[in-house]
Design a protein around this motif. Sequence first.
Motif, mmCIF file in Angstrom:
data_model
loop_
_atom_site.group_PDB
_atom_site.id
_atom_site.type_symbol
_atom_site.label_atom_id
_atom_site.label_comp_id
_atom_site.label_asym_id
_atom_site.label_seq_id
_atom_site.Cartn_x
_atom_site.Cartn_y
_atom_site.Cartn_z
ATOM 1 N N TYR A 43 -9.414 -8.840 -9.342
ATOM 2 C CA TYR A 43 -8.203 -8.094 -9.690
ATOM 3 C C TYR A 43 -6.973 -8.981 -9.769
ATOM 4 O O TYR A 43 -5.855 -8.486 -9.918
ATOM 5 C CB TYR A 43 -7.999 -6.953 -8.684
ATOM 6 C CG TYR A 43 -9.081 -5.921 -8.855
ATOM 7 C CD1 TYR A 43 -8.939 -4.874 -9.759
ATOM 8 C CD2 TYR A 43 -10.289 -6.037 -8.185
ATOM 9 C CE1 TYR A 43 -9.952 -3.965 -9.969
ATOM 10 C CE2 TYR A 43 -11.315 -5.135 -8.386
ATOM 11 C CZ TYR A 43 -11.142 -4.099 -9.276
ATOM 12 O OH TYR A 43 -12.165 -3.199 -9.493
ATOM 13 N N LEU A 69 -5.134 -0.647 -3.956
ATOM 14 C CA LEU A 69 -5.815 -1.907 -4.189
ATOM 15 C C LEU A 69 -7.313 -1.611 -4.205
ATOM 16 O O LEU A 69 -7.869 -1.139 -3.203
ATOM 17 C CB LEU A 69 -5.488 -2.904 -3.076
ATOM 18 C CG LEU A 69 -4.039 -3.379 -2.998
ATOM 19 C CD1 LEU A 69 -3.831 -4.223 -1.746
ATOM 20 C CD2 LEU A 69 -3.643 -4.160 -4.245
ATOM 21 N N ILE A 120 -0.055 -10.094 1.535
ATOM 22 C CA ILE A 120 -0.904 -10.143 0.346
ATOM 23 C C ILE A 120 -1.357 -11.583 0.075
ATOM 24 O O ILE A 120 -2.476 -11.798 -0.408
ATOM 25 C CB ILE A 120 -0.182 -9.549 -0.887
ATOM 26 C CG1 ILE A 120 -1.161 -9.365 -2.049
ATOM 27 C CG2 ILE A 120 1.013 -10.399 -1.285
ATOM 28 C CD1 ILE A 120 -2.277 -8.377 -1.792
ATOM 29 N N LEU A 123 -1.373 -8.573 -9.833
ATOM 30 C CA LEU A 123 -2.596 -7.848 -9.517
ATOM 31 C C LEU A 123 -2.800 -6.652 -10.427
ATOM 32 O O LEU A 123 -1.832 -6.020 -10.862
ATOM 33 C CB LEU A 123 -2.534 -7.330 -8.070
ATOM 34 C CG LEU A 123 -2.469 -8.352 -6.947
ATOM 35 C CD1 LEU A 123 -2.012 -7.677 -5.671
ATOM 36 C CD2 LEU A 123 -3.819 -9.017 -6.747
ATOM 37 N N ALA A 180 -11.514 -9.081 -4.348
ATOM 38 C CA ALA A 180 -10.096 -9.330 -4.606
ATOM 39 C C ALA A 180 -9.919 -10.244 -5.812
ATOM 40 O O ALA A 180 -9.025 -10.039 -6.647
ATOM 41 C CB ALA A 180 -9.449 -9.942 -3.361
ATOM 42 N N VAL A 207 -4.187 -2.866 -10.332
ATOM 43 C CA VAL A 207 -4.435 -1.812 -9.354
ATOM 44 C C VAL A 207 -5.135 -0.663 -10.062
ATOM 45 O O VAL A 207 -5.242 -0.643 -11.292
ATOM 46 C CB VAL A 207 -3.126 -1.345 -8.693
ATOM 47 C CG1 VAL A 207 -2.456 -2.503 -7.974
ATOM 48 C CG2 VAL A 207 -2.172 -0.735 -9.715
ATOM 49 N N GLU A 245 0.820 -1.209 0.000
ATOM 50 C CA GLU A 245 0.000 0.000 0.000
ATOM 51 C C GLU A 245 0.854 1.259 0.000
ATOM 52 O O GLU A 245 0.476 2.265 -0.605
ATOM 53 C CB GLU A 245 -0.950 -0.035 1.191
ATOM 54 C CG GLU A 245 -2.028 -1.122 1.034
ATOM 55 C CD GLU A 245 -2.972 -1.207 2.220
ATOM 56 O OE1 GLU A 245 -2.530 -0.884 3.353
ATOM 57 O OE2 GLU A 245 -4.130 -1.611 2.023
#
Length: 372
Positions: free
Chosen positions: A121, A80, A99, A169, A118, A171, A70
Motif C-alpha cells: 500500500y 489502513l 507511521i 499510502l 504494508a 487506504v 487512524e
Amino acid sequence: MPSPTTEEELSGIIAGAEGPFRILGGGTRPIGRPVQGTPLSVAGLSGITLYEPGALTMVVRAGTPLDQIEAALWAENQRLPFEPMDHRPLLGTSGTPTIGGVIAGNISGPRRVQAGAARDYMLGVRFVDGAGRILKNGGRVMKNVTGYDLVKLMTGSWGTLGVMTEVSLKVLPRPGAAATLSLTGLDDATAVRAMAAALGSPFDVSGVAHDPAAGETLIRVEGFATSVAYRAGRLSELLAPFGAANVSDDVEGVRARWREIRDVQTMAGQPGDVWRLSVKPSDAPGIVARAGAEQVLYDWGGGLVWLRLAEGTDLRARLGAFGGHATLIRASAETRAAIAPFHPDPAPVAALSEGLRKRFDPKEVLNPRLML
C-alpha cells in the motif's frame, strides 16, 4: 537527543554525523540488535499533509502517531488495509507508534492473508540517506518506476538505509459488519487444514488464526452485513467436517478479539522470549512440535507462528534446517546481542543487502548492525 522538525534539518544532522545514530519514532519497537548510537527522533516530523478520501490516498509525515492517522481515516469510514500490529503489549513498551515505524518494519496484521502487507500500500516515500541526501520515489498513484524501487526497498528496512520523512499510502473503505466463526478442540494439524479450507474458499476470508491454549480456531469475514451473514453461513457448512462453528457477529467484539490476535496479547507479560516464525502453513505443526515452546499462536492460516520460549533459547539451533524464517521479537538486550534477531540471509542475498547498505549509508551511521 536530536529531534528535527524539517527534512532539511534532518539532512544537515545526518550529513554532519560524527558517529552512529539510533533512529527512533515512537520508541515502541526495540527489535533487532541493540544499536549503540545517539538517539535521533523523527517525532518532530509529524502531520497529515494530504488526505483525499475520494482518491483513497493519504500523504503523511513519518513521525505522525498512528492513532492520529487512524482517527482521520475512521471519520471517513476508511482504514489502513494491512492492520498494523501494536507491539506495546507484547514488548512492554510505552510511547506512541508512528507511521514511519510501521513502514520501516513492514508491520502487517491478520488481514495480510486477504489484503496484503504494508509494502503493498506504499505509493511514495521521501527519506534522508546516510550521506544526508534527500531522496524521493513514487507519488500518489500506483505506477512502475525505473532503477531502484525505493518505495519497496525502504519498507521493511528498519531505518538502516535511510530515515523516512514522508510516506504516501493507499487506504481502503472500512467495512460496516464483521463476524468470527469459532471452532473448538482442534489439534494443530487439523486446525491448519480447517484454516486452509476457509482460505481456499470463495468467501473472502480476512483472518484465520488458531490459539491452542484457548482451544479455538478462528475465521473472520468482513463487509456489508448481508454479505457477511451469507458468507458466514456458507463457511459454517464448508467447515462442518471439522465441527460445529459458533458465529459471533458483534462488530465490537469481533474487533476486540482480532486486536488480541494481532497484538499477540496472550503472551504479553508472560516470562520468556518471543519468536516469530514465517513458514509454509502445512509445515507449521511439525515445526512447532520440534520447537518445544511454552506457548504458541498461529496466524495467517499457519503461515505466521508466534512462539514463547525460555529466555535465551536459540530457536534456530533447536530447529535445525527448516523452510522459513525465525525472527527474535522479544528478548533482553543481552540475548539480542548474542543471537541474531533477524534470520540470516543466504549468501547471495546477504551480499546484495550489504551492497545496498554501502550505497545508501556509506558512513554506517543509520542503525548500524541492527539487522545483522
